[in-house]
Design a protein around this motif. Structure first.
Motif, mmCIF file in Angstrom:
data_model
loop_
_atom_site.group_PDB
_atom_site.id
_atom_site.type_symbol
_atom_site.label_atom_id
_atom_site.label_comp_id
_atom_site.label_asym_id
_atom_site.label_seq_id
_atom_site.Cartn_x
_atom_site.Cartn_y
_atom_site.Cartn_z
ATOM 1 N N ARG A 83 -11.029 -45.052 65.841
ATOM 2 C CA ARG A 83 -12.339 -44.918 66.480
ATOM 3 C C ARG A 83 -13.310 -45.668 65.593
ATOM 4 N NH1 ARG A 83 -13.994 -39.160 68.419
ATOM 5 N NH2 ARG A 83 -15.573 -39.690 66.903
ATOM 6 N N TYR A 115 -24.239 -42.552 66.063
ATOM 7 C CA TYR A 115 -23.213 -41.517 66.058
ATOM 8 C C TYR A 115 -22.205 -41.733 67.188
ATOM 9 C CZ TYR A 115 -26.545 -39.205 63.002
ATOM 10 O OH TYR A 115 -27.401 -38.915 61.978
ATOM 11 N N PHE A 116 -20.947 -41.362 66.934
ATOM 12 C CA PHE A 116 -19.898 -41.451 67.948
ATOM 13 C C PHE A 116 -20.291 -40.664 69.199
ATOM 14 C CE2 PHE A 116 -17.095 -42.214 64.215
ATOM 15 C CZ PHE A 116 -16.535 -43.411 64.641
ATOM 16 N N GLU A 117 -20.918 -39.524 69.005
ATOM 17 C CA GLU A 117 -21.268 -38.641 70.116
ATOM 18 C C GLU A 117 -22.213 -39.302 71.117
ATOM 19 O OE1 GLU A 117 -21.686 -37.806 66.850
ATOM 20 O OE2 GLU A 117 -19.959 -36.499 66.604
ATOM 21 N N SER A 118 -22.884 -40.359 70.709
ATOM 22 C CA SER A 118 -23.840 -41.043 71.591
ATOM 23 C C SER A 118 -23.143 -41.886 72.659
ATOM 24 C CB SER A 118 -24.749 -41.963 70.762
ATOM 25 O OG SER A 118 -25.447 -41.230 69.800
ATOM 26 N N TYR A 119 -21.852 -42.122 72.533
ATOM 27 C CA TYR A 119 -21.146 -43.036 73.434
ATOM 28 C C TYR A 119 -19.967 -42.319 74.070
ATOM 29 C CZ TYR A 119 -24.033 -46.185 70.790
ATOM 30 O OH TYR A 119 -25.109 -46.776 70.203
ATOM 31 N N ASP A 120 -19.939 -42.295 75.404
ATOM 32 C CA ASP A 120 -18.898 -41.553 76.121
ATOM 33 C C ASP A 120 -17.503 -42.163 75.985
ATOM 34 O OD1 ASP A 120 -19.257 -43.775 77.725
ATOM 35 O OD2 ASP A 120 -19.244 -42.664 79.611
ATOM 36 N N PHE A 161 -15.806 -42.505 73.463
ATOM 37 C CA PHE A 161 -15.047 -41.734 72.483
ATOM 38 C C PHE A 161 -14.653 -40.349 72.998
ATOM 39 C CE2 PHE A 161 -17.688 -44.704 69.962
ATOM 40 C CZ PHE A 161 -16.657 -45.449 69.434
ATOM 41 N N ASP A 162 -15.230 -39.917 74.120
ATOM 42 C CA ASP A 162 -14.918 -38.605 74.690
ATOM 43 C C ASP A 162 -13.992 -38.673 75.897
ATOM 44 O OD1 ASP A 162 -16.524 -37.252 72.845
ATOM 45 O OD2 ASP A 162 -18.319 -37.579 74.058
ATOM 46 N N ARG A 163 -13.760 -39.852 76.412
ATOM 47 C CA ARG A 163 -12.914 -39.992 77.600
ATOM 48 C C ARG A 163 -11.469 -39.613 77.283
ATOM 49 N NH1 ARG A 163 -14.781 -46.035 79.125
ATOM 50 N NH2 ARG A 163 -16.985 -45.599 79.357
ATOM 51 N N LYS A 202 -16.757 -49.518 69.873
ATOM 52 C CA LYS A 202 -18.033 -49.760 70.547
ATOM 53 C C LYS A 202 -18.854 -50.681 69.666
ATOM 54 C CE LYS A 202 -21.542 -49.227 73.313
ATOM 55 N NZ LYS A 202 -21.559 -49.850 74.601
#
Length: 155
Positions: A44, A61-66, A68-70, A129
């Motif tokens: 990541r 932050y990783f959390e700002s970009y979907d 990483f959550d898919r 990203k």
């Protein structure tokens, strides 16, 4: 226990390589000469380019970009239409040696694998990203007079 549910013996073979040259191996990548039972390479990454200093611009932050959550997409097992049971590939290796000549590789990228030998379970996933934050020059507004002619700005 069903025989299909039991793990098979992992066949051991000898790997012979005449020569290998790898210029670059990326993050979370593997170069393996010989057998490997399992690889689970994952990366990541956020690549941030900015015109201003990171201390001034703030953190990313990783959390700002979907991305990483898919959920990770999966490959569907091959199914024969007449037989609902999955098809299995069974290989018989007659020679106990894997022989490779010379290999020249410029780059092995993120979460990738170069394997010369047997591999049982391989999984690689890279999520990157790229964020580029550069200030663009503000456009100068065009001003027209009552007759529709462009006016020159005095400065």
């Amino acid at each position: 226990m069903n025989p299909k549910d039991q793990p098979e013996d992992f066949p051991v073979r000898t790997s012979e390589v005449g020569g290998i040259y790898v210029n670059t191996v990326g993050t979370a990548s593997v170069v393996q000469i010989g057998d490997r039972a399992e690889v689970n390479a994952s990366l990541r990454a956020l690549a941030v380019q900015r015109a201003s200093d990171h201390l001034i611009s703030g953190n990313v932050y990783f959390e700002s970009y979907d991305i990483f959550d898919r959920d990770t997409p999966t490959l569907k097992t091959l199914i024969n239409e007449q037989d609902p049971e999955p098809d299995y590939v069974r290989t018989t290796n007659c020679l106990p040696t894997i022989s490779v000549g010379c290999i020249e590789i410029i780059a092995i990228s993120s979460a990738a694998l170069l394997l010369i030998g047997n591999g049982l379970k391989m999984k690689g996933e890279a999520r990157v990203k790229h964020v580029r934050q550069f200030a663009s020059p503000s456009p100068v507004p065009t001003i027209y007079d009552d007759a529709g002619r462009m006016k020159k700005l005095e400065g």
